[in-house]
Design an enzyme around this catalytic site. Structure first.
Site, short mmCIF file in Angstrom:
data_model
loop_
_atom_site.label_atom_id
_atom_site.label_comp_id
_atom_site.label_asym_id
_atom_site.label_seq_id
_atom_site.Cartn_x
_atom_site.Cartn_y
_atom_site.Cartn_z
N ASP A 290 0.83 -1.20 0.00
CA ASP A 290 0.00 0.00 0.00
C ASP A 290 0.87 1.25 0.00
O ASP A 290 0.36 2.35 -0.17
CB ASP A 290 -0.93 0.00 1.23
CG ASP A 290 -2.34 -0.38 0.84
OD1 ASP A 290 -2.57 -0.66 -0.36
OD2 ASP A 290 -3.21 -0.42 1.72
N ASP A 337 1.42 -11.05 8.19
CA ASP A 337 1.84 -9.67 8.34
C ASP A 337 3.29 -9.61 7.88
O ASP A 337 4.00 -10.60 7.93
CB ASP A 337 1.74 -9.23 9.81
CG ASP A 337 0.32 -8.82 10.15
OD1 ASP A 337 -0.50 -8.76 9.22
OD2 ASP A 337 0.04 -8.57 11.34
N ASP A 339 5.90 -8.79 9.01
CA ASP A 339 7.01 -9.14 9.91
C ASP A 339 6.79 -10.48 10.59
O ASP A 339 7.43 -10.78 11.60
CB ASP A 339 7.20 -8.05 10.96
CG ASP A 339 5.92 -7.77 11.70
OD1 ASP A 339 4.89 -8.35 11.32
OD2 ASP A 339 5.94 -6.99 12.66
N ASP A 434 -10.32 -8.83 11.04
CA ASP A 434 -10.07 -10.27 11.08
C ASP A 434 -11.15 -11.02 11.84
O ASP A 434 -11.78 -11.94 11.31
CB ASP A 434 -8.68 -10.54 11.68
CG ASP A 434 -8.29 -9.54 12.76
OD1 ASP A 434 -9.22 -8.96 13.35
OD2 ASP A 434 -7.10 -9.36 13.01
#
Lengths: 841, 249
Positions: A290, A337, A339, A434
């Site tokens: 993004d 994600d 990380d 989520d």
């Protein structure tokens, strides 16, 4: 070089030599002596003598001779042994009755009788089941509501207490359920007593304060009850093997959404995702950027993954995922994600269940963090006390799984495309997209599964403020769902699913209740309001079982994942911050804005986070004022009030303790490096000049370097260049390194310009090993409520120390000196002998 | 009493080194060992610290008619071994033929049962390198027969030409981890369906020749070295393997 024992065996001396060989060889004698020494002088290392041992040894010898004469070691040996035997006997009987593993003949018969009762066809008859249930309920109501004299209440308290203490020693799930029942009875009886007898309807101030406290206690009771339902029976699901025929395996799209995280955070995740064990033609990795960054696009091209961006940034992460959903066509979608580094076994472990259950829409795995979160960093509890997350991923999700109520947590999960598209993609109405997506899929009758082995690991949030920000978002989002798509209402869920979802949401409303508990005793100490209209003795007799059984039971259910009393620290630290957003969201779910969790930052300097801790400092001052008032009341007040004052003071002291721990959280410890060091214990070979190889073990690893143990000091020197070998299975991989620093038996090595292939190999040998996170809690002790209280106590003291240090910097200068003096004195003190079997040099 | 034999696929692959180190490692792990040198080079004793001038050993004893076990020695670390020995009138090389060595070994194995060695003694035999077209020296006579190879193309080709070798388990010695070729050859051997390769590989390490220069194994001269760790691992593997053999029988 000696050849002393070189001699041939003369035949007639066979047996003599045989005898001689059995004699202890010298090193064994040495070891025995060393053991003896360590037993009686545990704090003196005879192999590495220090100067002050000259004093320590005679002191300890005196101590041993004078203070611990042998007969005084066990003061009441007979009584102790007798009590232990009684306890063992009682326990033995109980274990044999309850335990399902090798029960005795009586227990077997008992089990059979019980099973016959439980599985009797009568239970399937409605006319039988409901009356029996009502009967049970009536019994419970009776226990809860029957008024007792105080003396009778005392006997009940003691009986329950003794029963609980015995039952908690019996392993198995049945005793846990019994403990839950006892705890619920005690707490419900307490609440009933609070409602019926302790509200003072004559005094408006007392009444208002009393009602507030009762309301808050009702909330706590509700969460306790729902928590028991949720965690009564963790499913502990095992992975299911995949079909032998690889052509049946479906295609998987891996989405790695990112917004502004730097490339060095994203890189290991992408490389690890690419290397997951799955047919290459069926595994497509997508970076969903993004941030629309050229750097990321180039990186994607270089390593051969797909890059997706979009014209706008609507709906943040949810919108990003939904956009990708329209661009790809894999049957399954794994989301990480940016990380969260997956292990190579992630897909093979998690995909099996999709074959077994065609209605399964989601498999979630835990979020495991290899860096300490701000709580752990500032409290120094990393790796010792389970962190805030672990209760949720270790127990709550696993408990939810039994009821088919495990929900999506945004990362480290696999979703089936069909159901996801059926609910319109990832939900965008709330900020916790989520959980909301999972709720929608459950409403359509799809199922979810939870696997509790960590199959991916990531960075925890960096600073305290970022951590708080993230929790605020979760609290807000869950409250939003509670308002706009309430799980208790609407179609498609079964009753327990409704309860599980509701508890997940209600849990986040703890803000105001925590604050009320922190300040409630002040109402009496400062305002002299009798918000609990009862005698001190009655309060003790009702409160003690309520609190005691709740703590005991929770320690048993949650002990592995949350140590006793730590919930109070975690929740209190966040209470002030989530109180407002949750209340606002409860009133108007649309208000507020979305914030991204910052990661990869650095706490540059040790400091005290005054902004975060300000509300708690105010509460602290109030509490201190309360203590002063309390002491004054003890001195000058009505003597009949003294017991009440003492109880309230104890409550305040407990609150002060928790506040101290919260302040310790606010004292931000300095972080040294950007690349997080992750504990890693695998063999590594150092290739020294001239092909000399030394094998040793790694201590930790980060993206930029690796820490190793050195078998000899001075083996390496800073600046030296060498190569190291790490293993991926049997395959060695060689990496060029430069020695960055050497401290005694440790050395820090920096990787020296790795190419992409070597970086991939490095990820393979470290983060993405299938067993990378399996022994994550190896060094951790089990929960012990008393020890846990001790931990909180010392943490609280440290919090006040930090506060004082930052308020009076002058004191800070003197502190290290004081600390060293204290340490020195402590080292000099004689010790209790350590009767330890395993002690070798 | 269990017997294992190590034989090189060709000369110079490090078989004697492996025998000495495996013996030392087992000894360190508490398993009594007896090392037997069947290799005319008589080099095993050097690792165990025996002086040059001593000529006693297995062959002098056998040819002079004295009991062979009187030629047993203990090293400074306590490892029992029987050197090959030097004969006063050295015979022609071919006298140590495969058949002769096998016959000697049969005798030794039979008579060793009578000796008062500690229970569970593990006997490790150092065999001369495999000749062209030969079978393994002690095939069918020992519990475990290891074939020592280097991960180089020569050994690889030679191994491929001799396949199948059902009795042998292949020990890869002197792997250079930084050589892509050697790692690939190792992977190919591991993946081969006809060759059984040990899961333990000994890596190249300059500490080994240096220890030999001290007439020692790496366990004394360089205990932290890679070689010491690798051989310790090899010993653990061998011991666990023998335990399995016991379970089966």
């Amino acid at each position: 070089m000696s050849l002393e024992t070189l001699r041939p065996w003369p035949a007639p001396l066979w047996w003599l030599l045989g005898q001689l060989f059995r004699l202890p060889v010298p090193w064994q004698q040495q070891a025995a002596m060393y053991r003896w020494w360590r037993t009686w002088f545990p704090h003196v290392d005879i192999l590495h003598p220090r100067l002050l041992d000259v004093l320590r040894i005679p002191l300890q010898a005196l101590w041993l001779l004078l203070v611990i004469p042998p007969q005084a070691r066990k003061p009441w040996p007979k009584v102790g042994a007798w009590l232990r035997r009684l306890e063992q006997a009682t326990l033995g009987v109980l274990v044999r009755i309850f335990s399902t593993e090798n029960p005795g003949p009586v227990a077997k018969r008992l089990h059979r009788v019980m099973r016959n009762m439980v599985e009797h066809p009568l239970w399937d008859q409605r006319w039988f089941r409901w009356p029996m249930l009502l009967l049970g309920l009536a019994g419970a109501v009776l226990v809860v509501t029957v008024p007792y004299e105080l003396e009778t209440q005392l006997w009940m308290l003691l009986a329950l207490l003794l029963a609980a203490l015995l039952i908690r020693r019996i392993p198995g799930r049945m005793p846990t359920l019994v403990l839950m029942a006892i705890s619920l009875l005690a707490s419900t009886r307490y609440l009933w007593w609070r409602y019926t007898t302790t509200l003072n309807w004559d005094d408006s101030l007392d009444l208002v304060l009393g009602l507030i406290l009762v309301a808050v206690e009702t909330y706590a009771w509700l969460v306790l009850l729902l928590g028991y339902v949720q965690t009564a029976w963790p499913l502990q699901r095992e992975p299911v093997p995949l079909p032998e025929d690889e052509s049946l395996w479906p295609s998987v799209d891996v989405y790695i959404p990112t917004y502004n995280e730097p490339l060095h955070v994203l890189k290991p995740t992408v490389l690890a995702a690419q290397q997951m064990d799955w047919p290459t033609d069926k595994l497509n990795v997508y970076i969903l950027d993004d941030g629309k960054r050229e750097e990321i696009r180039r990186f994607a091209e270089e390593v051969g993954v797909q890059y997706l961006d979009r014209p706008d940034n609507r709906h943040a992460k949810a919108g990003n995922l939904n956009h990708a959903l329209t661009k790809t066509r894999g049957e399954f979608i794994a989301i990480f994600d940016c990380d969260h580094i997956p292990t190579r076994s992630f897909l093979q472990t998690s995909m099996g269940w999709f074959f077994k259950d065609r209605k399964l829409a989601l498999v979630q795995t835990p979020h495991h963090f290899f860096s300490p979160d701000p709580f752990e960093r500032n409290l120094g509890t990393f790796g010792q006390v389970p962190n805030e997350n672990e209760l949720f991923y270790g127990l709550v999700q696993d408990g939810n799984d039994l009821w088919n109520a495990t929900f999506f947590c945004g990362s480290c999960a696999v979703l089936r495309r069909g159901p996801l598209e059926e609910v319109g993609g990832i939900a965008v109405e709330t900020v916790t997209e989520d959980a909301h997506t999972a709720l929608k899929m459950h409403r359509l009758g799809y199922r979810s599964a939870y696997l509790s082995q960590p199959q991916a690991a990531g960075l925890a949030t960096e600073s305290l403020s970022a951590h708080v920000g993230q929790r605020i978002r979760w609290a807000r989002g869950m409250t939003q769902i509670f308002r706009i798509d309430n799980p208790m209402l609407g179609k498609g869920l079964n009753p327990v699913q409704r309860l599980c979802y509701s508890n997940a949401m209600l849990h986040f409303l703890y803000g105001i209740p925590r604050l009320v508990f922190l300040t409630a005793p002040l109402a009496f100490l400062l305002l002299h309001a009798y918000f609990i209209h009862a005698s001190a003795v009655a309060i003790v007799l009702y409160v003690v079982p309520h609190i005691f059984h709740a703590n005991l039971t929770n320690s048993r259910i949650q002990g592995k994942y949350r140590h006793s009393f730590w919930a109070e620290v975690y929740e209190t630290a966040l209470a002030w911050y989530i109180a407002r957003p949750t209340t606002v969201a409860l009133i108007d779910p649309g208000k507020g804005s979305f914030n991204v969790t910052a990661k990869g930052g650095l706490v540059e300097k040790e400091h005290f986070d005054w902004t975060i801790s300000r509300p708690y400092l105010v509460v602290l001052l109030l509490n201190l004022l309360g203590v002063a008032f309390g002491l004054w009341r003890l001195q000058a007040g009505d003597p009949r009030e003294i017991p009440t004052v003492i109880i309230t003071l104890l409550w305040t002291l407990y609150n002060l303790l928790i506040l101290g721990a919260v302040l310790a959280v606010a004292a931000e410890a300095r972080q040294v490096r950007v690349n997080h060091r992750v504990g890693l214990d695998v063999p590594v070979t150092l290739i020294l000049p001239g092909q000399h190889r030394v094998q040793t073990r790694t201590v930790d690893v980060s993206e930029g370097g690796i820490g190793v143990e050195l078998p000899e000091k001075n083996l390496l020197s800073p600046g030296q260049k060498l190569q190291i070998t790490l293993f991926h299975g049997t395959r060695p991989h060689v990496f060029p390194v430069v020695v960055a620093n050497v401290f005694g038996h440790r050395a820090g090595l920096r990787f020296d310009r790795l190419d992409v292939e070597q970086e991939e190999a490095l990820i393979h040998c470290t983060f993405s090993r299938a067993d990378a996170w399996l022994d994550r809690d190896r060094n951790r002790k089990a929960d012990n409520p008393v020890e846990s209280l001790g931990e909180i106590f010392s943490t609280g003291l440290r919090g006040y120390g930090a506060l004082l240090r930052h308020v009076f910097p002058l004191l800070a200068e003197k502190l290290p000196v004081l600390e060293r003096v204290r340490h020195l004195l402590w080292q000099m003190l004689p010790r209790h002998p350590e009767y330890n079997e395993r002690m070798y040099p | 009493m269990k017997w294992i034999a190590l034989q090189g696929l060709k000369g110079g692959v490090g078989t004697t080194t492996a025998v000495a180190h495996l013996g030392e490692a087992c000894h360190r792990q508490g398993r009594p060992v007896l090392l037997l040198d069947l290799s005319p080079g008589n080099l095993l004793r050097v690792y165990l610290g025996m002086p040059w001038e001593v000529r006693r050993g297995l062959v002098p004893a056998l040819t002079s008619g004295t009991p062979w076990y009187q030629a047993a020695y203990r090293s400074a670390t306590g490892v029992r071994f029987i050197p090959f020995g030097v004969e006063s009138h050295p015979p022609a090389e071919q006298d140590y033929s495969r058949a002769v060595l096998r016959q000697w070994f049969r005798q030794i194995r039979r008579e060793a049962e009578e000796l008062q060695l500690p229970a569970q003694t593990l006997c490790i035999v150092d065999c001369p390198a495999l000749g062209p077209g030969e079978e393994l020296l002690l095939q069918d006579l020992v519990e475990l027969h290891l074939l020592v190879v280097n991960p180089d193309p020569g050994c690889f080709a030679s191994l491929r030409q001799r396949e199948p070798l059902p009795a042998a388990q292949v020990l890869i010695n002197r792997l250079h981890a930084e050589s892509r070729l050697e790692c690939d050859l190792q992977d190919m051997l591991l993946a081969s369906p006809t060759t059984r390769v040990l899961p333990v590989t000994i890596q190249q390490d300059a500490h080994v020749p240096e220890s030999l220069a001290w007439k020692q194994t790496v366990f004394q001269a360089a205990p932290a070295s890679q070689a010491a760790q690798d051989f310790a691992l090899l010993a653990s593997w061998v011991l666990s393997q023998l335990r399995e053999v016991e379970h089966v029988s």
